[in-house]
Design a protein around this motif. Structure first.
Motif, PDB file in Angstrom:
ATOM      1  N   ASP B 145       0.829  -1.208   0.000  1.00 33.06           N
ATOM      2  CA  ASP B 145       0.000   0.000   0.000  1.00 33.06           C
ATOM      3  C   ASP B 145       0.857   1.248   0.000  1.00 33.06           C
ATOM      4  OD1 ASP B 145      -2.573  -1.410   2.110  1.00 33.06           O
ATOM      5  OD2 ASP B 145      -2.505  -1.100  -0.063  1.00 33.06           O
ATOM      6  N   TRP B 146       1.824   1.281   0.910  1.00 33.25           N
ATOM      7  CA  TRP B 146       2.658   2.472   1.031  1.00 33.25           C
ATOM      8  C   TRP B 146       3.479   2.704  -0.225  1.00 33.25           C
ATOM      9  CZ3 TRP B 146       2.412   6.259   4.474  1.00 33.25           C
ATOM     10  CH2 TRP B 146       1.694   6.005   5.654  1.00 33.25           C
ATOM     11  N   ALA B 147       4.008   1.592  -0.777  1.00 41.41           N
ATOM     12  CA  ALA B 147       4.813   1.752  -1.989  1.00 41.41           C
ATOM     13  C   ALA B 147       3.957   2.293  -3.117  1.00 41.41           C
ATOM     14  CB  ALA B 147       5.424   0.409  -2.370  1.00 41.41           C
ATOM     15  N   ALA B 148       2.682   1.944  -3.096  1.00 44.91           N
ATOM     16  CA  ALA B 148       1.804   2.337  -4.204  1.00 44.91           C
ATOM     17  C   ALA B 148       1.637   3.847  -4.297  1.00 44.91           C
ATOM     18  CB  ALA B 148       0.447   1.673  -4.032  1.00 44.91           C
ATOM     19  N   TYR B 149       1.767   4.547  -3.180  1.00 41.95           N
ATOM     20  CA  TYR B 149       1.486   5.986  -3.216  1.00 41.95           C
ATOM     21  C   TYR B 149       2.476   6.761  -4.058  1.00 41.95           C
ATOM     22  CZ  TYR B 149      -1.670   4.768   0.542  1.00 41.95           C
ATOM     23  OH  TYR B 149      -2.642   4.197   1.277  1.00 41.95           O
ATOM     24  N   THR B 150       3.698   6.255  -4.145  1.00 42.03           N
ATOM     25  CA  THR B 150       4.655   6.978  -4.988  1.00 42.03           C
ATOM     26  C   THR B 150       4.983   6.184  -6.232  1.00 42.03           C
ATOM     27  OG1 THR B 150       6.447   6.060  -3.672  1.00 42.03           O
ATOM     28  CG2 THR B 150       5.737   8.304  -3.173  1.00 42.03           C
ATOM     29  N   THR B 151       4.153   5.197  -6.542  1.00 40.56           N
ATOM     30  CA  THR B 151       4.398   4.438  -7.766  1.00 40.56           C
ATOM     31  C   THR B 151       3.440   4.915  -8.831  1.00 40.56           C
ATOM     32  OG1 THR B 151       4.972   2.530  -6.426  1.00 40.56           O
ATOM     33  CG2 THR B 151       4.524   2.145  -8.752  1.00 40.56           C
ATOM     34  N   ILE B 152       4.012   5.492  -9.879  1.00 37.86           N
ATOM     35  CA  ILE B 152       3.176   6.030 -10.952  1.00 37.86           C
ATOM     36  C   ILE B 152       3.579   5.349 -12.236  1.00 37.86           C
ATOM     37  CG2 ILE B 152       2.496   8.147 -12.103  1.00 37.86           C
ATOM     38  CD1 ILE B 152       2.960   9.335  -9.315  1.00 37.86           C
ATOM     39  N   ASP B 153       2.588   4.793 -12.921  1.00 34.98           N
ATOM     40  CA  ASP B 153       2.870   4.052 -14.156  1.00 34.98           C
ATOM     41  C   ASP B 153       3.912   2.983 -13.907  1.00 34.98           C
ATOM     42  OD1 ASP B 153       2.592   7.018 -16.204  1.00 34.98           O
ATOM     43  OD2 ASP B 153       1.114   5.480 -15.681  1.00 34.98           O
ATOM     44  N   GLY B 154       3.805   2.333 -12.746  1.00 29.20           N
ATOM     45  CA  GLY B 154       4.695   1.212 -12.474  1.00 29.20           C
ATOM     46  C   GLY B 154       6.067   1.592 -11.964  1.00 29.20           C
ATOM     47  N   LYS B 155       6.388   2.900 -11.902  1.00 24.59           N
ATOM     48  CA  LYS B 155       7.740   3.277 -11.446  1.00 24.59           C
ATOM     49  C   LYS B 155       7.666   3.905 -10.066  1.00 24.59           C
ATOM     50  CE  LYS B 155       9.434   4.356 -16.033  1.00 24.59           C
ATOM     51  NZ  LYS B 155       9.269   5.612 -16.729  1.00 24.59           N
ATOM     52  N   LEU B 156       8.616   3.512  -9.218  1.00 24.52           N
ATOM     53  CA  LEU B 156       8.655   4.062  -7.869  1.00 24.52           C
ATOM     54  C   LEU B 156       9.442   5.364  -7.858  1.00 24.52           C
ATOM     55  CD1 LEU B 156       8.015   3.294  -4.810  1.00 24.52           C
ATOM     56  CD2 LEU B 156      10.415   2.700  -4.696  1.00 24.52           C
ATOM     57  N   TYR B 157       8.958   6.346  -7.091  1.00 26.51           N
ATOM     58  CA  TYR B 157       9.661   7.621  -7.080  1.00 26.51           C
ATOM     59  C   TYR B 157      10.204   8.013  -5.727  1.00 26.51           C
ATOM     60  CZ  TYR B 157       8.440   8.371 -11.890  1.00 26.51           C
ATOM     61  OH  TYR B 157       8.349   8.236 -13.247  1.00 26.51           O
ATOM     62  N   GLY B 158       9.783   7.358  -4.681  1.00 23.38           N
ATOM     63  CA  GLY B 158      10.341   7.733  -3.379  1.00 23.38           C
ATOM     64  C   GLY B 158       9.858   6.815  -2.286  1.00 23.38           C
TER      65      GLY B 158
END
Lengths: 326, 448, 321
Positions: B145-158
């Motif tokens: 869940d937490w990782a999903a918040y900064t994952t956009i179009d499959g890429k993690l940003y932070g």
């Protein structure tokens, strides 16, 4: 008290160097302009005097202005052309219409009242004994940053419920008079008027300073002549003072009007634009910087610009008249 | 005369400089500049070391005492690795970050309090993807869940930084003991408790939503918390992603339920006045009457513990504590509304990567937790380091795999709504606007 | 000439000739008394808000948040804690105002000098040098006052970061703010740009009022425009120069938006620090009260020292003499 001054000393040197360099350049420029050969002289004079300012204005204001006009025809991300849609939006919603109404209130009250009070005060203290101090007191609000002003007026407009002690002066006076304390900034449209008071408080000092200088510039012969004719103070004001400083009064009103159209900080710190106190410049900031809608923000900026057009036209006419009479 | 005023100005300058000297001349402390990176306690930071002194700029919304703690939390890292962290906290983050990025003057790392805002910058192509070590840390230490918040179009940003739990109701254990109140386990029990308080002459709720430019956000938290309970997490997601319109009857139901407390003159606004005073009471002072027993309950996130005056005992048997904001139907589970910050980088220089990696590691989380009043969803966080009972409780909730977590809705919505019309709409709603009008207004502002 | 100016100094718009008779003297005293009373009322009304802040800055935090500042007079409780925190405190949550004070100085003084000088020169060109399109350029500059600051920030910032190039050739280099020596260049240029329209406008108005005969006389004597500017125009518009200098100083000293955009944390002026002091708690009013006054001190001093230039009579008999 461990304060290390050595870091900050580093900042003083560049400043002195910059000022020194600038002074050298300007003095040099003026000297060069003096010793130019006859031919083409005039052109160089114009360039020399006007050039630096024009360059700065071009990069700092003119190009951004053009860019703003351009952006106003695009959508939020500035990708798609939307024509006049952003302008239409301004007139289609209650919120934006109220915002325009509020802006109108500001523009009507602030310039007129600030100038009136500033003028009255300038006339009253002219040549009085404590003129310096008297003028400083009225001018002081201009010296206080807007953050400071917002804190000051918080202490005037603050609200506490009946059971508690009041910390705002306005409500304390209401309580002393037997009334209930009120949340002054909650009820439209009077909350806009309370904010307007703050702006008048600040701008009257500006008006006073300019008009005071203008009053002192009235040629003494005119005043002498009027005295010899035997006028009352009232007549002196209306028949001599006011007509003589009319250009300055107009300048003051125009400048304050423009400053009022740009007003943004007072609304932001006073109510955050809530409770129907929104004004044009604040909505522009909201759209561009908080909602990331450059299209609407730019359209509002252009609209603001258009509102100034009447003032510009008036200025054109005054200028024409003045050049003709010289 | 112009020359004269220039000379005069020079004198004034000299005078002021002299004054500044005199006033501050006492003690120029020796800059403890030499950072000896070979000290034994620097061993854990060996992987982050750089050879020459480098600087990384971090831009965030955290200020004051919390900012001080932040800076202490990475001081040892900084000393041991030769990387100086230039921290700037501001109240104008949302507006300024755009200006700086557009103007080519972006900070190295920006800590976004809203995933929605972070997504906007991802779309503009300015943010760098999270470096590999950070990705590894996130996989290891954070739930999907937490990782999903900064994952956009499959890429993690932070990787998330800190976290907060918002579904709390602050109360005074002393008052509850005196009046024999029980902690409500369901919505209906909470309403019954409110009525009991009214009968006892205590106003049950104190609320404040004023927050400068962000005025209205606490009210949006109320609506989100209630939406989760009134309609369930799936509908919540649809609402946040605009799969149902903002003025959908389901949303109306949630807002009206909030109104049954917030707009009820019998229930609010304890210690401050009438219903409308909610709009002008700052969120920082809104809960304080709980401590003085003038207010029964205050719904607010765990970070409100920073607002209690010095010396307040925050514990189950102390001056103040918090209970879980009850669900409407306990059989349907206990959803929890959370918030957090997400650092993301505009640069991929070596030292920036190293700082990001450090911040996503359990080492940093524990370093910060030791300083108090903070916790994160990092699974490597040592719970025993958390001194504040609220923080302990919150971290436990976050690490419990059975909890249904949802991130603050308005933080995920596009800026125009989440930090704009939703806040403004709720403020107008408190000030008397009807639910239908408010929701219509917000719906019309959703960017197409 | 001196006798005429002396007479001018004596003159007041409120002077009434019947002052020689007894009734006239009474009427005169009454009028000037009314004038004094009204002006005192206005002055008091204008000062009360600031006075409230001043009193508050010396009160302890508890008191500020719970009682009104007028109660100070019945229950005085004094503290210098607020000022101490704000000026000398070193941590993020406290003042460090001394450093920021220096920054404000370093930003404001050069920016004021640059903008007023360039504005004076431009205003001179626009009022006394004849060239085609002069009036339209002036109107344009006047209209530029309305360009909202916010719209100009990002393009200017971009220009500073990237410089300006056409087809690969760098025409204007990027101006970085990294080294201590160039830290303030961006903000100086920005402030000068933004301050020009109003300053040019105000100075132009004063310059245009100067009598044509002065220029004719000087030209006959063989002086060039540059010399006329230095020797004649500048001395005569001193009150206007002083006014514009003060306004520019105040505007730049108190500015927040431009500073936020073009300076970083180390170089930020007082206003930025003050805004930060509002804090996440937002209720740290006690620090804001003292902070606001510390920030206000220098502008007041500047105003007081420069405002005597207004008082001097201007052109009284300037031509006749």
């Amino acid at each position: 008290m461990d304060y290390d001054f050595s870091d900050d000393i580093q900042k003083i040197w560049p400043m002195l160097i910059a000022v020194g360099a600038f002074a050298a350049v300007i003095v040099g420029l003026l000297l060069v302009l003096d010793v130019l050969p006859r031919w083409g002289r005039h052109r160089w004079h114009v360039l020399g005097f006007l050039g630096p300012a024009m360059i700065l204005l071009l990069i700092g204001l003119i190009i951004p202005a053009i860019r703003t006009i351009y952006l106003s025809f695009f959508d939020a991300g500035s990708q798609n052309f939307v024509g006049l849609e952003n302008y239409g939006w301004i007139f289609q919603h209650t919120e934006t219409l109220h915002m325009l109404r509020n802006t109108l209130l500001w523009v009507v009250f602030v310039p007129t009242l600030s100038t009136a009070i500033g003028l009255l005060y300038a006339v009253l203290v002219d040549k009085a004994r404590f003129e310096g101090i008297a003028k400083s007191l009225i001018f002081m609000p201009m010296a206080i940053s807007l953050v400071g002003s917002s804190i000051i007026w918080k202490f005037i407009y603050a609200y506490r419920s009946e059971e508690q002690d009041q910390i705002g002066l306005f409500n304390q006076i209401r309580v002393w008079l037997g009334l209930q304390p009120k949340q002054l900034l909650l009820d439209p449209p009077i909350n806009t008027l309370y904010l307007i008071v703050i702006m008048i408080w600040i701008q009257a000092g500006f008006a006073m300073v300019i008009l005071s200088a203008a009053i002192k510039a009235i040629p003494s012969e005119i005043v002498e002549a009027a005295k010899l004719d035997g006028v009352t103070a009232w007549q002196m004001f209306w028949r001599v003072t006011l007509p003589s400083i009319r250009p300055s009064v107009v300048v003051v009103i125009m400048t304050i009007t423009i400053a009022t159209l740009k007003v943004f900080d007072v609304v932001r710190t006073g109510t955050g634009g809530q409770f129907d106190t929104n004004v044009l410049a604040f909505e522009m900031y909201n759209q561009a910087f908080r909602y990331f809608d450059d299209g609407k923000g730019s359209a509002l900026a252009v609209f603001l610009f258009l509102l100034v057009v009447p003032i510009v036209i008036y200025q054109v006419r005054t200028l024409r008249q003045r050049t003709e009479s010289r | 005369m112009a020359v004269l005023s220039r000379r005069r100005r020079a004198f004034t300058l000299a005078g002021v400089a002299a004054l500044a000297f005199a006033v501050t001349g006492c003690g120029s402390s020796d800059n403890s500049g030499s950072s000896d990176t070979s000290k034994p306690e620097c061993a854990p930071y060996a992987q982050y070391k750089v050879d020459k002194k480098k600087t990384v700029s971090i831009y965030a919304t955290i200020r004051d005492a919390e900012a001080d703690k932040l800076e202490s939390s990475w001081k040892q890292f900084s000393d041991c690795t030769n990387i100086k962290i230039d921290y700037e906290g501001t109240g104008e983050f949302e507006a300024q970050i755009k200006v700086r990025v557009d103007g080519g003057n972006a900070p190295d790392i920006a800590v976004f309090p809203q995933p929605g805002l972070l997504a906007t910058f991802v779309k503009s192509g300015k943010l760098k993807e999270a470096p590999a070590p950070v990705k590894a840390n996130v996989e290891k230490n954070w739930s999907k869940d937490w990782a999903a918040y900064t994952t956009i179009d499959g890429k993690l940003y932070g990787a998330p930084l800190g976290a907060n739990v918002k579904s709390y109701v602050w109360y005074s254990p002393q008052l509850f003991k005196e009046k024999n109140y029980q902690i409500p386990q369901s919505w209906d029990e909470m309403i019954a408790l409110s009525n009991k308080m009214v009968a006892d002459g205590i106003k049950p709720w104190c609320v404040g939503i004023e927050s400068g430019e962000a005025t209205g956000w606490p009210a949006t938290d109320w609506v989100e918390d209630i939406m989760l309970r009134d309609q369930g997490p799936e509908v919540y997601d649809q609402w946040v992603n605009h799969q149902i319109p903002f003025n959908d009857p389901k949303v109306v139901s949630a807002v009206d339920r909030a109104g049954s407390i917030l707009k009820n003159p019998k229930y609010v606004n304890a210690g401050f006045g009438d219903v409308k005073s909610i709009a002008t009471t700052s969120f920082q002072e809104a809960g304080l009457p709980v401590k003085d027993k003038k207010c029964g309950m205050h719904r607010q996130a765990n970070f409100f513990s920073n607002q209690w005056p010095k010396g307040t005992k925050v514990a189950e048997d102390g001056d103040v504590f918090a209970f879980y904001f009850p669900s409407i139907d306990p059989a349907k589970g206990k959803p929890v509304l959370v918030g957090g910050e997400f650092p993301a980088a505009f640069s991929d220089r070596d030292e920036v990567v190293k700082v990001q990696t450090y911040l996503s590691s359990p080492e940093w989380a524990n370093s910060r937790a030791k300083l108090g009043d903070w916790f994160s969803a990092n699974k490597g966080l040592d719970l025993s380091a958390l001194a504040n009972p609220i923080d302990k409780l919150s971290a436990q909730i976050l690490q419990d795999p059975k909890t249904v977590i949802r991130f603050d809705g308005s933080d995920q919505m596009p800026g125009a709504v989440g930090s704009g019309s939703f806040w403004k709409g709720m403020t107008d709603w408190i000030n008397g606007k009807s639910t239908t009008d408010t929701l219509n207004f917000i719906e019309s502002s959703w960017p197409k | 000439m001196s006798s005429v100016t002396a007479a001018a100094a004596e003159t007041s718009p409120l002077y009434r000739p019947e002052a020689t008779t007894a009734a006239g003297r009474v009427r005169r005293r009454l009028t000037s008394r009314t004038a004094s009373v009204v002006s005192i009322i206005i002055a008091v009304l204008w000062t009360i808000p600031t006075f409230g802040l001043f009193v508050s800055s010396f009160r302890p935090e508890e008191q500020i948040k719970t009682t009104g500042w007028w109660t100070f007079f019945s229950h005085p409780q004094l503290t210098l804690q607020n000022y101490n925190d704000v000026v000398f405190g070193q941590s993020s949550s406290q003042g460090q105002m001394a450093s920021y004070f220096i920054n404000s100085l370093a930003i404001t003084i050069p920016a004021v000098i640059f903008s007023v000088s360039l504005a004076a020169m431009a205003a001179y060109a626009l009022s006394w040098l004849d060239f085609k399109g002069r009036d339209w350029i002036f109107i344009g500059i006047f209209a530029l006052q309305i360009v909202p600051l916010q719209m100009a920030l990002v393009p200017l910032l971009k220009l500073f970061s990237d410089g300006f190039s056409i087809g690969g050739a760098q025409i204007i280099p990027a101006v970085s703010g990294d080294t201590p020596s160039t830290a303030f260049v961006q903000v100086w240029i920005a402030h000068t740009c933004f301050g020009l329209p109003l300053s040019v406008f105000l100075l132009h108005n004063f310059m245009a009022e100067l009598p044509r005969d002065l220029f004719e006389a000087a030209r006959v004597d063989g002086a060039g425009p540059a010399m006329i500017f230095r020797r004649i125009v500048l001395p005569l518009i001193t009150p206007a120069l002083a006014s514009v200098t003060i306004f520019q100083f105040l505007w730049i000293w108190n500015d927040l938006l431009v500073a936020l955009t073009f300076t970083q944390s180390d170089n930020a002026p007082l206003t930025v620090r003050l805004a930060q002091l509002a804090g996440t708690r937002g209720n740290e009013w006690q620090r804001l009260t003292s902070g606001a006054f510390v920030a206000m001190l220098l502008p007041i001093i500047v105003f007081l020292s420069l405002q005597r230039y207004f008082v001097r009579g201007l052109l009284a008999g300037g031509v006749k003499g």
